[in-house]
Design a protein around this motif. Structure first.
Motif, short mmCIF file in Angstrom:
data_model
loop_
_atom_site.label_atom_id
_atom_site.label_comp_id
_atom_site.label_asym_id
_atom_site.label_seq_id
_atom_site.Cartn_x
_atom_site.Cartn_y
_atom_site.Cartn_z
N ALA A 89 2.05 -5.02 -16.00
CA ALA A 89 2.34 -6.02 -17.03
C ALA A 89 1.10 -6.86 -17.28
CB ALA A 89 3.49 -6.91 -16.58
N PRO A 90 0.72 -7.08 -18.53
CA PRO A 90 -0.48 -7.87 -18.82
C PRO A 90 -0.33 -9.31 -18.34
CG PRO A 90 0.26 -6.66 -20.77
CD PRO A 90 1.35 -6.55 -19.76
N VAL A 142 14.15 -5.16 -22.73
CA VAL A 142 12.78 -5.66 -22.72
C VAL A 142 12.75 -7.06 -22.13
CG1 VAL A 142 12.16 -4.28 -24.74
CG2 VAL A 142 12.93 -6.62 -25.06
N THR A 143 11.62 -7.40 -21.55
CA THR A 143 11.37 -8.74 -21.04
C THR A 143 10.26 -9.36 -21.87
OG1 THR A 143 12.02 -8.12 -18.79
CG2 THR A 143 10.70 -10.11 -19.04
N LEU A 144 10.59 -10.40 -22.61
CA LEU A 144 9.63 -11.08 -23.47
C LEU A 144 8.91 -12.15 -22.65
CD1 LEU A 144 11.97 -11.55 -26.57
CD2 LEU A 144 10.47 -9.61 -26.06
N ASP A 145 7.59 -12.15 -22.71
CA ASP A 145 6.79 -13.03 -21.86
C ASP A 145 6.16 -14.14 -22.70
OD1 ASP A 145 5.12 -14.22 -20.02
OD2 ASP A 145 4.27 -12.34 -19.26
N PHE A 203 -6.54 -11.49 -25.90
CA PHE A 203 -7.67 -11.90 -25.06
C PHE A 203 -8.43 -10.62 -24.68
CE2 PHE A 203 -3.64 -11.72 -22.89
CZ PHE A 203 -3.83 -10.88 -21.81
N PRO A 204 -9.71 -10.73 -24.39
CA PRO A 204 -10.56 -9.55 -24.19
C PRO A 204 -10.09 -8.61 -23.08
CG PRO A 204 -11.92 -11.51 -24.45
CD PRO A 204 -10.50 -11.98 -24.34
N GLU A 205 -9.45 -9.16 -22.06
CA GLU A 205 -9.03 -8.32 -20.92
C GLU A 205 -7.74 -7.56 -21.19
OE1 GLU A 205 -11.46 -11.78 -19.68
OE2 GLU A 205 -9.62 -11.57 -20.85
N LEU A 206 -7.13 -7.74 -22.35
CA LEU A 206 -5.84 -7.14 -22.64
C LEU A 206 -5.93 -5.62 -22.69
CD1 LEU A 206 -2.87 -7.47 -23.44
CD2 LEU A 206 -3.61 -7.79 -25.81
N LYS A 207 -5.03 -4.96 -21.96
CA LYS A 207 -4.96 -3.49 -21.95
C LYS A 207 -3.51 -3.07 -22.22
CE LYS A 207 -8.83 -2.85 -18.76
NZ LYS A 207 -9.75 -2.45 -19.83
N TYR A 208 -3.37 -1.87 -22.74
CA TYR A 208 -2.05 -1.35 -23.11
C TYR A 208 -1.75 -0.08 -22.30
CZ TYR A 208 -3.50 -4.19 -27.09
OH TYR A 208 -3.99 -5.20 -27.87
N TYR A 247 -4.12 -6.26 -30.54
CA TYR A 247 -2.69 -6.24 -30.83
C TYR A 247 -1.95 -7.06 -29.78
CZ TYR A 247 -4.32 -2.42 -33.72
OH TYR A 247 -5.02 -1.67 -34.64
N THR A 248 -1.22 -8.05 -30.24
CA THR A 248 -0.58 -9.00 -29.34
C THR A 248 0.48 -8.34 -28.48
OG1 THR A 248 -0.96 -10.79 -30.91
CG2 THR A 248 0.70 -11.16 -29.20
N ALA A 249 0.27 -8.29 -27.17
CA ALA A 249 1.29 -7.82 -26.24
C ALA A 249 2.19 -9.00 -25.91
CB ALA A 249 0.64 -7.28 -24.97
N PHE A 250 3.50 -8.79 -25.99
CA PHE A 250 4.41 -9.91 -25.74
C PHE A 250 5.60 -9.56 -24.88
CE2 PHE A 250 5.98 -7.80 -29.49
CZ PHE A 250 7.35 -8.02 -29.58
N GLY A 251 5.57 -8.39 -24.22
CA GLY A 251 6.67 -8.06 -23.35
C GLY A 251 6.52 -6.68 -22.74
N THR A 252 7.51 -6.32 -21.92
CA THR A 252 7.50 -5.03 -21.22
C THR A 252 8.91 -4.44 -21.22
OG1 THR A 252 7.85 -6.17 -19.11
CG2 THR A 252 5.57 -5.62 -19.69
N LEU A 253 8.97 -3.12 -21.04
CA LEU A 253 10.23 -2.40 -20.89
C LEU A 253 10.39 -1.98 -19.44
CD1 LEU A 253 9.43 -2.03 -23.98
CD2 LEU A 253 10.80 0.06 -23.91
#
Length: 293
Positions: A89-90, A142-145, A203-208, A247-253
């Motif tokens: 999870a980011p 999903v869990t919205l962060d 943010f620069p460290e964001l990974k998918y 691309y804005t990450a805002f949650g996980t499955l």
């Protein structure tokens, strides 16, 4: 010795007999001609039927539509492989303040479906929110962060509570290099949104990776240099190494939910322009999004 009158009568009778014989012969020839023609037609039909059914054991009906179609079958693009391990999870390297102020200016495009603007002041940037996306494939949890993207979560929750995602389709599936399912456009065209936009929360460290929920966008607005987020989001079910942190990450499955997306992906996509990029072969419909609490 017969008289001239008698000779004329005899000749007349002879001529009548000759004409009658000729008529009878012509009538017989016509009858024989009809019989032979009918027999010939029957024979030709029999040969055609035999040729059409040669090799047919009589057990399998002929699919006339399939025989008549000359269009080549379009085979869907399916993933060559799908990773099974969920991505971490980011997390932001530097936490955001506890409260955020969000802006949702009107977009140039009209709303694909009527929607009210989300609240903008004192938006929490702490904790998580549970949500459930109801699809034909099953319930996707999903869990919205909020700590990742408070304004994005705020918008998603607002739209979900308004029923904005109800009865919408997931219009895009990619299977090669980038493996995502994209949804959230009521028009199903890939161009629709809620009538407003908002900036990126990246943010620069964001990974998918597998199991990440993120916003789709069309790049920066050239006039404002702001993000173009709206209602469209995507679920990463496989690889996404090629995506830059735009691309804005805002949650996980959770793991079980991603497996349901796998089944959608395995049915493939009908590519439209780029290989492995198009509409899902089997239509994917969202019947509703429920927010916990």
């Amino acid at each position: 010795m017969p008289s001239n009158e008698q000779r004329r009568e005899a000749a007349k009778r002879k001529l009548e007999r000759q004409l009658a014989n000729r008529a009878e012969r012509a009538r017989k020839r016509r009858i024989f001609g009809v019989v032979f023609t009918v027999a010939g037609v029957v024979a030709v039909v029999g040969v055609i039927y035999w040729l059409a059914n040669i090799g047919d054991d009589g057990d399998t009906p002929t699919d006339a539509a399939a025989q008549q179609s000359t269009e080549p079958e379009v085979k869907p693009d399916i993933p060559a492989s799908i990773p099974t391990e969920l991505a971490p999870a980011p997390k932001r390297p530097t936490p955001l303040p506890a409260k955020a102020t969000c802006a949702y200016p009107a977009s140039a495009e009209p709303a694909a479906k009527p929607a009210q603007l989300p609240p903008t002041a004192d938006i929490s940037a702490e904790g998580t929110v549970g949500a459930s996306i109801a699809m034909a494939a099953g319930e996707v949890k999903v869990t919205l962060d909020r700590a990742l993207a408070p304004c994005t979560v705020n918008s998603f929750v607002s739209l979900a509570k308004q029923g904005y995602f109800n009865d919408t389709t997931c219009h895009r599936l990619t299977t090669e290099g980038l493996q995502v399912l994209q949804c959230g456009d009521p028009s199903g065209s890939g161009n629709g949104g809620p009538g407003y936009s908002f900036d990126d929360e990246v943010f620069p460290e964001l990974k998918y990776g597998r199991g990440i929920l993120a916003m789709a966008n069309s790049g920066k607005n050239p006039e404002t240099n702001k993000g173009t987020n709206g209602s469209q989001f995507f679920i990463v079910y496989g690889t996404a190494a090629t995506l830059p942190p735009d691309y804005t990450a805002f949650g996980t499955l959770d793991a079980d939910s991603v497996k349901k997306i796998d089944e959608i992906a395995k049915a493939g996509t009908i590519s439209q322009g780029n290989p492995g990029d198009g509409k899902p072969t089997n239509p994917v419909k969202i019947t509703g999004v429920t927010i916990a609490g």
